[in-house]
Design a protein around this motif. Structure first.
Motif, PDB file in Angstrom:
ATOM      1  N   GLU A  21      18.975  18.064  12.400  1.00 45.04           N
ATOM      2  CA  GLU A  21      20.149  17.383  11.847  1.00 45.04           C
ATOM      3  C   GLU A  21      20.845  18.240  10.788  1.00 45.04           C
ATOM      4  N   THR A  22      20.078  19.101  10.130  1.00 45.45           N
ATOM      5  CA  THR A  22      20.613  19.967   9.079  1.00 45.45           C
ATOM      6  C   THR A  22      20.130  21.392   9.341  1.00 45.45           C
ATOM      7  N   PRO A  23      20.706  22.381   8.657  1.00 44.73           N
ATOM      8  CA  PRO A  23      20.196  23.752   8.803  1.00 44.73           C
ATOM      9  C   PRO A  23      18.720  23.870   8.410  1.00 44.73           C
ATOM     10  N   ALA A  24      18.281  23.112   7.411  1.00 47.80           N
ATOM     11  CA  ALA A  24      16.877  23.165   6.987  1.00 47.80           C
ATOM     12  C   ALA A  24      15.941  22.593   8.049  1.00 47.80           C
ATOM     13  N   GLU A  25      16.464  21.720   8.903  1.00 45.75           N
ATOM     14  CA  GLU A  25      15.650  21.114   9.962  1.00 45.75           C
ATOM     15  C   GLU A  25      15.793  21.839  11.291  1.00 45.75           C
ATOM     16  N   THR A  26      16.741  22.759  11.401  1.00 47.48           N
ATOM     17  CA  THR A  26      16.928  23.548  12.618  1.00 47.48           C
ATOM     18  C   THR A  26      15.943  24.706  12.559  1.00 47.48           C
ATOM     19  N   LEU A  27      15.107  24.817  13.591  1.00 54.04           N
ATOM     20  CA  LEU A  27      14.037  25.814  13.596  1.00 54.04           C
ATOM     21  C   LEU A  27      14.348  26.934  14.575  1.00 54.04           C
ATOM     22  N   VAL A  28      14.173  28.167  14.123  1.00 50.60           N
ATOM     23  CA  VAL A  28      14.482  29.356  14.911  1.00 50.60           C
ATOM     24  C   VAL A  28      13.169  30.026  15.310  1.00 50.60           C
ATOM     25  N   ALA A  29      12.981  30.245  16.619  1.00 49.77           N
ATOM     26  CA  ALA A  29      11.801  30.961  17.102  1.00 49.77           C
ATOM     27  C   ALA A  29      11.920  32.413  16.649  1.00 49.77           C
ATOM     28  N   MET A  30      10.922  32.899  15.941  1.00 50.04           N
ATOM     29  CA  MET A  30      11.034  34.211  15.311  1.00 50.04           C
ATOM     30  C   MET A  30      10.763  35.382  16.252  1.00 50.04           C
ATOM     31  N   LYS A  31       9.888  35.219  17.215  1.00 48.86           N
ATOM     32  CA  LYS A  31       9.561  36.348  18.088  1.00 48.86           C
ATOM     33  C   LYS A  31      10.794  36.878  18.824  1.00 48.86           C
ATOM     34  N   PRO A  32      11.644  36.018  19.414  1.00 43.41           N
ATOM     35  CA  PRO A  32      12.850  36.552  20.069  1.00 43.41           C
ATOM     36  C   PRO A  32      13.803  37.260  19.106  1.00 43.41           C
ATOM     37  N   VAL A  33      13.879  36.815  17.862  1.00 49.13           N
ATOM     38  CA  VAL A  33      14.732  37.476  16.871  1.00 49.13           C
ATOM     39  C   VAL A  33      14.173  38.863  16.570  1.00 49.13           C
ATOM     40  N   VAL A  34      12.869  38.913  16.295  1.00 47.33           N
ATOM     41  CA  VAL A  34      12.216  40.183  15.953  1.00 47.33           C
ATOM     42  C   VAL A  34      12.354  41.179  17.103  1.00 47.33           C
ATOM     43  N   GLY A  36      14.495  41.103  19.559  1.00 52.23           N
ATOM     44  CA  GLY A  36      15.909  41.409  19.774  1.00 52.23           C
ATOM     45  C   GLY A  36      16.391  42.523  18.861  1.00 52.23           C
ATOM     46  N   MET A  37      15.773  42.626  17.681  1.00 51.85           N
ATOM     47  CA  MET A  37      16.115  43.686  16.732  1.00 51.85           C
ATOM     48  C   MET A  37      15.445  45.004  17.096  1.00 51.85           C
ATOM     49  N   GLY A  38      14.486  44.945  18.002  1.00 53.96           N
ATOM     50  CA  GLY A  38      13.759  46.155  18.378  1.00 53.96           C
ATOM     51  C   GLY A  38      12.550  46.416  17.496  1.00 53.96           C
ATOM     52  N   LEU A  39      12.115  45.405  16.753  1.00 57.59           N
ATOM     53  CA  LEU A  39      10.965  45.561  15.866  1.00 57.59           C
ATOM     54  C   LEU A  39       9.689  45.045  16.544  1.00 57.59           C
ATOM     55  N   ASP A  40       8.561  45.433  15.983  1.00 63.42           N
ATOM     56  CA  ASP A  40       7.256  45.037  16.501  1.00 63.42           C
ATOM     57  C   ASP A  40       6.923  43.620  16.036  1.00 63.42           C
ATOM     58  N   TRP A  41       6.695  42.711  16.988  1.00 64.33           N
ATOM     59  CA  TRP A  41       6.432  41.318  16.651  1.00 64.33           C
ATOM     60  C   TRP A  41       5.152  41.167  15.838  1.00 64.33           C
ATOM     61  N   GLU A  42       4.080  41.825  16.209  1.00 59.55           N
ATOM     62  CA  GLU A  42       2.811  41.644  15.500  1.00 59.55           C
ATOM     63  C   GLU A  42       2.919  42.037  14.030  1.00 59.55           C
ATOM     64  N   GLU A  43       3.594  43.137  13.740  1.00 55.76           N
ATOM     65  CA  GLU A  43       3.767  43.552  12.345  1.00 55.76           C
ATOM     66  C   GLU A  43       4.591  42.520  11.577  1.00 55.76           C
ATOM     67  N   GLN A  44       5.672  42.045  12.171  1.00 61.83           N
ATOM     68  CA  GLN A  44       6.519  41.053  11.493  1.00 61.83           C
ATOM     69  C   GLN A  44       5.798  39.711  11.350  1.00 61.83           C
ATOM     70  N   ARG A  45       4.972  39.359  12.329  1.00 55.59           N
ATOM     71  CA  ARG A  45       4.188  38.112  12.246  1.00 55.59           C
ATOM     72  C   ARG A  45       3.247  38.183  11.044  1.00 55.59           C
ATOM     73  N   ARG A  46       2.556  39.327  10.888  1.00 54.43           N
ATOM     74  CA  ARG A  46       1.656  39.502   9.743  1.00 54.43           C
ATOM     75  C   ARG A  46       2.444  39.418   8.429  1.00 54.43           C
ATOM     76  N   LYS A  47       3.619  40.026   8.400  1.00 53.77           N
ATOM     77  CA  LYS A  47       4.466  40.008   7.208  1.00 53.77           C
ATOM     78  C   LYS A  47       4.890  38.573   6.864  1.00 53.77           C
ATOM     79  N   LEU A  48       5.236  37.795   7.874  1.00 52.06           N
ATOM     80  CA  LEU A  48       5.602  36.391   7.654  1.00 52.06           C
ATOM     81  C   LEU A  48       4.439  35.620   7.031  1.00 52.06           C
ATOM     82  N   HIS A  49       3.245  35.853   7.527  1.00 50.42           N
ATOM     83  CA  HIS A  49       2.059  35.149   7.024  1.00 50.42           C
ATOM     84  C   HIS A  49       1.684  35.580   5.603  1.00 50.42           C
ATOM     85  N   ARG A  50       1.958  36.826   5.237  1.00 49.52           N
ATOM     86  CA  ARG A  50       1.606  37.344   3.905  1.00 49.52           C
ATOM     87  C   ARG A  50       2.600  36.919   2.830  1.00 49.52           C
TER      88      ARG A  50
END
Length: 184
Positions: A21-34, A36-50
Motif C-alpha cells: 500500500e505504501t513504499p515501505a510496504e512494497t518489497l523488492v526482490a534483491m537478487k534480480p537487482v544485484v 541486473g547490476m552485474g554484481l555477485d549475489w552471494e557477496e551482496q547477500r552477505r553484505k545485506l546480512h552484516r
C-alpha cells in the motif's frame, strides 16, 4: 504477506517486487537487482546480512518467481531501503567498466523507476533530486570517504564546483584503466 509478484523491466533486467500500500510496504526482490547490476549475489547477500540497518529491514518469503518451476526463499527489501542499499555499493571499487556503468545507472535511476511504477510521480515533489540527496547522505553515514562522496555527487548529476569536478576526474581512470596524463 501476500505474494503477488509484479515484474518491472529496467535496462535489460527484470526486477521483481511485491506491491504494498505504501513504499515501505512494497518489497523488492534483491537478487534480480544485484544480478541486473552485474554484481555477485552471494557477496551482496552477505553484505545485506552484516549491515545493521539493512539486515533489520530484510524480509524473507518463499515464492515462485517467473520462469522458475518451484517455490524458493527470496530476500526482499522495502522499496524505501533500496536506495540505502544502492548507496553501499561503491562504484570506485568495481573494476569492470561495464559493471561500474551499470552500478551508477542503478544508483541513479532504479529506485525512481520502481517508485514510479507502483506509486506514480509524487505531486509536485522532485523525487529524483530528493532520492539523489538521500543516497549521498546515506553513503556519508555509511562511512564513504570524501573522495567517494564527491565522485558519487558528480555521477548523480548534482551541481558541483569546477574544483570538485577536476579532483574527481584526476582520480578516475579512463575506459582503458589508465590514469590521465601526468599521473602515476
Amino acid at each position: 504477506m501476500k505474494h503477488e509478484l509484479t515484474t518491472v523491466e529496467f535496462h535489460g533486467a527484470t526486477l521483481i517486487a511485491v506491491r504494498g500500500e505504501t513504499p515501505a510496504e512494497t518489497l523488492v526482490a534483491m537478487k534480480p537487482v544485484v544480478e541486473g547490476m552485474g554484481l555477485d549475489w552471494e557477496e551482496q547477500r552477505r553484505k545485506l546480512h552484516r549491515h545493521p540497518v539493512l539486515a533489520s529491514a530484510l524480509t524473507f518469503a518463499t515464492v515462485q518467481m517467473p520462469g522458475d518451476d518451484q517455490r524458493r526463499e527470496w530476500a526482499f527489501l522495502p522499496l524505501t531501503r533500496v536506495n540505502f542499499w544502492l548507496a553501499t555499493v561503491q562504484p570506485g571499487r568495481v573494476t569492470n567498466p561495464a559493471t561500474k556503468a551499470k552500478v551508477i545507472e542503478y544508483q541513479t535511476k532504479c529506485a525512481d523507476v520502481l517508485f514510479a511504477h507502483f506509486f506514480g510521480k509524487a505531486a509536485g515533489v522532485p523525487v529524483s533530486l530528493t532520492q539523489k540527496l538521500v543516497l549521498v547522505r546515506e553513503a556519508r553515514l555509511s562511512g564513504f570517504s570524501k573522495a567517494e562522496l564527491q565522485e558519487m555527487w558528480i555521477d548523480l548529476g548534482l551541481p558541483a564546483t569546477e574544483g570538485m569536478k577536476a579532483r574527481v576526474l584526476r582520480r578516475q581512470p579512463d575506459l582503458f584503466g589508465s590514469r590521465p596524463l601526468g599521473q602515476a
